[in-house]
Design a protein around this motif. Structure first.
Motif, short mmCIF file in Angstrom:
data_model
loop_
_atom_site.label_atom_id
_atom_site.label_comp_id
_atom_site.label_asym_id
_atom_site.label_seq_id
_atom_site.Cartn_x
_atom_site.Cartn_y
_atom_site.Cartn_z
N VAL A 1 1.12 -1.20 -0.02
CA VAL A 1 0.22 0.49 0.17
C VAL A 1 0.78 1.27 -0.24
N LEU A 2 0.46 2.36 -0.81
CA LEU A 2 0.99 3.25 -0.68
C LEU A 2 0.81 4.28 0.54
N TYR A 3 2.40 4.86 1.15
CA TYR A 3 3.33 5.54 1.86
C TYR A 3 2.24 6.31 2.65
N GLY A 4 1.88 7.11 1.67
CA GLY A 4 0.89 8.87 2.31
C GLY A 4 -0.46 7.83 2.50
N LEU A 5 -0.90 6.66 1.29
CA LEU A 5 -2.59 6.24 1.68
C LEU A 5 -3.18 5.89 3.05
N ILE A 6 -1.61 5.36 4.54
CA ILE A 6 -2.02 5.15 5.51
C ILE A 6 -1.86 6.41 6.19
N TYR A 7 -1.22 7.21 5.99
CA TYR A 7 -1.10 8.30 6.86
C TYR A 7 -2.99 9.37 6.64
N GLY A 8 -2.97 8.98 5.25
CA GLY A 8 -4.22 9.91 5.03
C GLY A 8 -5.38 9.35 6.04
N VAL A 9 -5.31 8.15 6.12
CA VAL A 9 -6.80 7.43 7.05
C VAL A 9 -6.19 7.19 7.76
N GLN A 10 -5.06 7.12 8.81
CA GLN A 10 -4.43 7.86 10.00
C GLN A 10 -5.44 9.54 10.57
N MET A 11 -4.99 10.26 9.18
CA MET A 11 -4.92 11.91 9.88
C MET A 11 -6.34 11.74 9.50
N GLY A 12 -7.54 11.17 9.04
CA GLY A 12 -8.88 11.16 8.84
C GLY A 12 -9.04 11.92 7.08
N ILE A 13 -7.63 12.15 6.30
CA ILE A 13 -8.06 12.87 4.96
C ILE A 13 -8.97 12.53 4.63
N GLY A 14 -10.17 12.81 3.57
CA GLY A 14 -10.94 12.27 1.64
C GLY A 14 -11.12 11.11 2.18
N GLY A 15 -11.33 10.71 3.99
CA GLY A 15 -11.41 8.94 3.79
C GLY A 15 -12.37 8.82 4.72
N PRO A 16 -12.13 8.09 5.15
CA PRO A 16 -12.43 7.18 6.76
C PRO A 16 -11.84 7.36 8.03
N LYS A 17 -11.74 7.60 8.68
CA LYS A 17 -9.83 8.22 10.33
C LYS A 17 -10.13 6.78 10.84
N LYS A 18 -9.42 6.10 10.72
CA LYS A 18 -8.73 4.64 11.77
C LYS A 18 -7.53 5.46 12.19
N ASP A 19 -6.58 3.98 12.84
CA ASP A 19 -5.89 4.36 13.34
C ASP A 19 -4.88 3.19 12.78
#
Length: 420
Positions: free
Chosen positions: A105-123
């Motif tokens: 998976v894309l590095y930035g995708l994981i951080y995007g989800v972590q921070m709740g950017i443009g989609g679901p937020k999850k640790d």
């Protein structure tokens, strides 16, 4: 006395695991606190033995695929089943809802989800980095016909011929988005004000360029080389031109998965580390890897299209050929696989730069939470993999600016071209 016997039993279990994994003597690299936490459950056996790991058809899925095909997983008591996915959005959603145990998976995708950017937020959790280098910025042959050869000549054309120029990346918070935005900005082109940005899944890039849907794109191999072979595009820059030995794909999962299955996470990481080491060990191993992942069940393209750039043999499609020492690497004596904290922090600084993150965060604290160096260290011990001295690293990027992670807030705000 009972406490002494319990401690001895735990110590014996730890030694047994390391002997089975061939890593006797490496535990000195692992801090005592980490060792204690890793085996706190009292058993090193994987809690979940069958794992579904998602991947997108790209050359850099190779270590996940080969961990399964070459049965590196079996050594650690698990079975990995690679699951071909249609888009990064699908990977994100299946990770979040538990349909996938982990993913290439894309590095930035994981951080995007972590921070709740443009989609679901999850640790989320990054267990390891899968590869360095090996992506590229591809421009259309139609631009070449107008004299465009690189970023500087693209800038000139945009100023000279006013129209809507469209550039594609693969996911809004992902690596390819950050590379093409950085590349455009380094040549004085604002990626949102001067041109249009769109999202296209990796395997669909070439088809979309063929019908004229975009002027350029950034994606992983083999799709850049495929565009050249099909005579519809050329390589303006590789991503290793943008940042030598840059982070790229990760072995990502949710924090919940790691908490529930810590031994499984360690075993999965170890298996993929072993696969990356095997790929990098020889040219013949790379050839076998290219042949394997070219199959329709994985990347689904000609082996030769994958193999050339996997061996570092580059042709930009407009007359330049070279042997690139900074081709895609999967292990590089453990330098590739270590999840440097500064790498995760860099993606957040770029999310901030482009307005995806609305305010500065505690970049280091977030990176420490997401990049599971504790799990990685245990896997490194099990695979006899070297650890770096520090969890931070520095690099000078294509615009001459050095990133070292020391002042991420200042760095994120320092760029002339950014979203205000």
């Amino acid at each position: 006395m009972n406490e002494t016997r319990i401690a001895r039993r735990k110590s014996a279990r730890r030694r047994d695991f390391l002997k089975r994994a061939g890593a006797v003597g490496i535990m000195s690299l692992v801090p005592a606190a980490v060792r204690s936490a890793a085996w706190a459950a009292g058993s090193d056996a994987p809690e979940k033995k069958e794992l579904k790991i998602g991947f997108i058809p790209l050359t850099d899925c190779s270590s996940v695929v080969m961990a399964s095909v070459m049965e590196f997983d079996k050594k650690y008591g698990i079975k990995i089943t690679p699951s071909k996915e249609a888009s990064w959005a699908a990977v994100r959603d299946k990770l979040v809802n538990g349909e996938l145990d982990a993913a290439h998976v894309l590095y930035g995708l994981i951080y995007g989800v972590q921070m709740g950017i443009g989609g679901p937020k999850k640790d989320m959790a990054i267990l390891m980095n899968l590869n360095h280098n090996g992506q590229a910025v591809t421009l259309s042959s139609k631009l070449s016909e107008k004299g465009v050869k690189d970023g500087a000549s693209l800038k000139g054309l945009i100023e000279r011929e006013k129209r809507e120029y469209t550039f594609a990346q693969t996911f809004p918070t992902g690596t390819h988005a950050m590379w093409i935005y950085y590349w455009l900005a380094a040549h004085g082109i604002h990626p949102f004000n001067d041109v249009k940005a769109i999202v296209v899944p990796p395997p669909q890039m070439v088809a979309n360029m063929r019908v004229g849907n975009m002027d350029g794109f950034c994606v992983g191999e083999p799709w850049n080389n495929r565009a050249i072979v099909d005579k519809i595009g050329f390589t303006a820059n590789t991503t290793q031109d943008i940042w030598k030995d840059h982070p790229e794909k990760t072995l990502g999962t949710t924090s919940e998965f790691v908490q529930k299955y810590p031994n499984t996470a360690r075993a999965m990481t170890a298996a993929v580390i072993d696969a990356g080491r095997w790929i990098d060990a020889s040219l013949s191993n790379r050839q076998k890897t290219a042949e394997t992942v070219a199959d329709k069940s994985y990347v689904n393209t000609d082996k030769d299209v994958i193999l050339a750039r996997m061996l570092g043999r580059y042709d930009n499609g407009i007359g330049k050929t070279w042997d690139d020492p900074n081709y895609m690497k999967f292990y590089n004596d453990g330098y590739v696989t270590f999840p440097f904290l500064s790498d995760g922090m860099w993606f957040m600084t770029q999310h901030r730069r482009w307005g995806l993150l609305k305010e500065d965060v505690d970049y280091l604290a977030v990176a420490k939470k997401v990049n599971r160096i504790d799990i990685y260290r245990d896997a490194a011990a099990a695979t006899n993999t070297n650890l770096p001295k520090e969890p931070m690293r520095s690099a000078k990027l294509i615009d001459g600016v050095t990133w070292d992670g020391k002042d991420p807030k200042k760095y994120a705000g320092s760029f002339k071209i950014k979203v205000a």
